[in-house]
Design a protein around this motif. Structure first.
Motif, short mmCIF file in Angstrom:
data_model
loop_
_atom_site.label_atom_id
_atom_site.label_comp_id
_atom_site.label_asym_id
_atom_site.label_seq_id
_atom_site.Cartn_x
_atom_site.Cartn_y
_atom_site.Cartn_z
N TYR A 126 0.85 -1.18 0.00
CA TYR A 126 0.00 0.00 0.00
C TYR A 126 0.89 1.23 0.00
O TYR A 126 2.08 1.16 0.32
N TYR A 158 -3.22 0.67 -6.95
CA TYR A 158 -3.21 0.20 -5.57
C TYR A 158 -4.63 -0.14 -5.11
O TYR A 158 -5.58 0.56 -5.44
N ALA A 160 -5.03 -0.60 -1.72
CA ALA A 160 -4.94 -0.28 -0.29
C ALA A 160 -4.15 1.02 -0.15
O ALA A 160 -3.20 1.27 -0.88
N LEU A 161 -4.57 1.87 0.80
CA LEU A 161 -3.88 3.13 1.04
C LEU A 161 -3.99 3.52 2.51
O LEU A 161 -4.88 3.05 3.23
N LYS A 162 -3.07 4.37 2.94
CA LYS A 162 -3.07 4.84 4.33
C LYS A 162 -3.15 6.35 4.37
O LYS A 162 -2.54 7.03 3.54
N GLU A 329 4.05 -1.36 3.60
CA GLU A 329 4.06 0.06 3.27
C GLU A 329 5.19 0.35 2.30
O GLU A 329 6.29 -0.18 2.44
N SER A 351 -1.33 -3.99 -7.08
CA SER A 351 -0.98 -3.62 -5.72
C SER A 351 -0.07 -4.66 -5.08
O SER A 351 -0.13 -4.91 -3.88
#
Length: 395
Positions: A126, A158, A160-162, A329, A351
């Motif tokens: 992510y 992607y 997923a991300l933060k 990450e 991703s």
């Protein structure tokens, strides 16, 4: 082929300013022509301290066989006398990466083959808003900007991300702050849909368990993958209290150094996902020990890594060989000239990073290009962590 006996002849650092962050590359040279190892020891706002620590540690390495990694780590940690702390542990981590790189090259194998072999066929990853631009990561508090930047990440492939949008906080939370967090999360979920995982980094901003839980209550309806570092590190009991009451997975660990600092988390089963940073916690070998203990405590591993490309390469090999790995990450391509300075083994499809087969860590550094981006003081984002009344709070 290299000789049966290999000796370390020098340990050097190369600092590359990547606009919002300095990368500290560690180069370990040997007495074998062409056999060098590269690692990374980047630590935000501590560049000169870490490069000095590497220089101080160099005499303990000269003449050693770089493949005796366990013995060298014992020497670096025990013969320093005083406990190294985050600065010294970061220096050791970068050196250790380079030793694994040499070991892999010396036997013509990728590092993941040497630390347990392959347990998965690809590594889920992510990234952050702005794909590594630190201003986007830490300074996006407007819902419309959040939506636009999140969609850019998804368009890059992607799933997923933060995000970091928890307000600078103290011991209590006012209603407008709570509601704003809820609106931000609602906007984000509406933008990316249910097929994208969202992680919320609290950055340890809440100063109490109750404040952390009030923010989490706003996030829960939108199903976060996990909430990260909801309270400051070091208080295992507080973290356990949050985990028990949160209603979603809780992650932490990026600021802990070595197995001993992680051990209380395992003993109390204080969280769901641990986040060792292989760039800070002592290196790949220490990370494997931490991961093994986490597995026994029913915890997954999602390594922390907002660092540079060599730290990413080390994480890739760790992830390939670690059974309880969850997600990685990454910040590849964080600057436009990324690929001019370094070639890495990280090849992303959608991703997921793919499995590399090049010897060592699979990294090549163009030192001439790197010299075009010398050290600069990093942006002090922390200066903004002040409440309206002047109270300095956690960043």
């Amino acid at each position: 082929m290299f000789a049966d006996t290999i000796r370390i002849t020098a340990v050097k650092t190369l600092v590359v300013n990547a606009e919002m962050r300095n990368w500290i590359f560690v180069k370990v040279e040997t007495d074998q022509d062409g056999l060098v190892g590269w690692g990374e020891a980047s630590l935000n706002w501590k560049t000169r301290a870490v490069t000095g620590a590497v220089e101080d540690l160099e005499p303990l390495l000269l003449g050693k066989d770089p493949r005796d990694i366990e013995q060298i780590l014992r020497t670096l940690n025990k013969h320093s006398y005083y406990r190294l702390g985050i600065i010294g542990a970061t220096a050791v981590s970068g050196i250790e990466h380079a030793l694994w790189d040499i070991f892999g090259k010396s036997v013509n194998l990728p590092v993941w083959r040497l630390i347990g072999g392959k347990v998965r066929d690809e590594v889920r990853v992510y990234t952050h808003l702005g794909l590594g631009d630190m201003k986007s990561v830490y300074e996006t508090f407007d819902p419309s900007a959040l939506r636009d930047k999140a969609l850019q990440v998804v368009e890059m492939g992607y799933d997923a991300l933060k995000v970091v949008f928890i307000p600078y906080s103290h011991y209590t939370v006012d209603i407008p702050s709570r509601r704003h967090v809820g609106r931000m999360m609602e906007t984000l979920r509406d933008a990316v849909g249910e097929g994208v995982d969202i992680m919320i980094d609290f950055h340890g901003r809440p100063a109490s368990v109750s404040a952390a839980l009030q923010y989490i209550e706003e996030l829960i309806p939108y199903r976060p993958m996990f909430c990260e570092e909801p309270v400051q590190p070091g208080d295992t009991e507080a973290l356990r209290m949050v985990s028990e009451r949160a209603g979603c997975p809780i992650a932490s660990g990026e600021r802990l150094v070595g197995f001993k600092e992680f051990e209380p988390l395992f003993q109390q089963k204080a969280l769901n996902i641990i986040q060792p940073d292989l760039n800070h916690t002592g290196g790949i070998l220490e990370g494997k020990r931490i991961a093994a203990a986490a597995e026994q405590a029913f915890m997954g591993v999602a390594p922390h890594n907002p660092n540079g490309p060599l730290a990413g390469a080390a994480a890739l090999h760790f992830d390939i060989s670690t059974p309880n790995f969850v997600i990685q990450e990454e910040m590849s391509g964080a600057v436009p000239w990324y690929d001019d300075v370094v070639s890495t083994p990280m090849r992303r499809v959608g991703s997921a990073w793919q499995v590399p087969y090049t010897p060592g860590l699979g990294v090549e550094i163009n030192e001439k290009e790197a010299a075009k981006h010398p050290f600069k003081p990093e942006v002090m984002h922390t200066l903004g962590a002040v409440l309206a009344d002047g109270t300095v709070v956690d960043w």
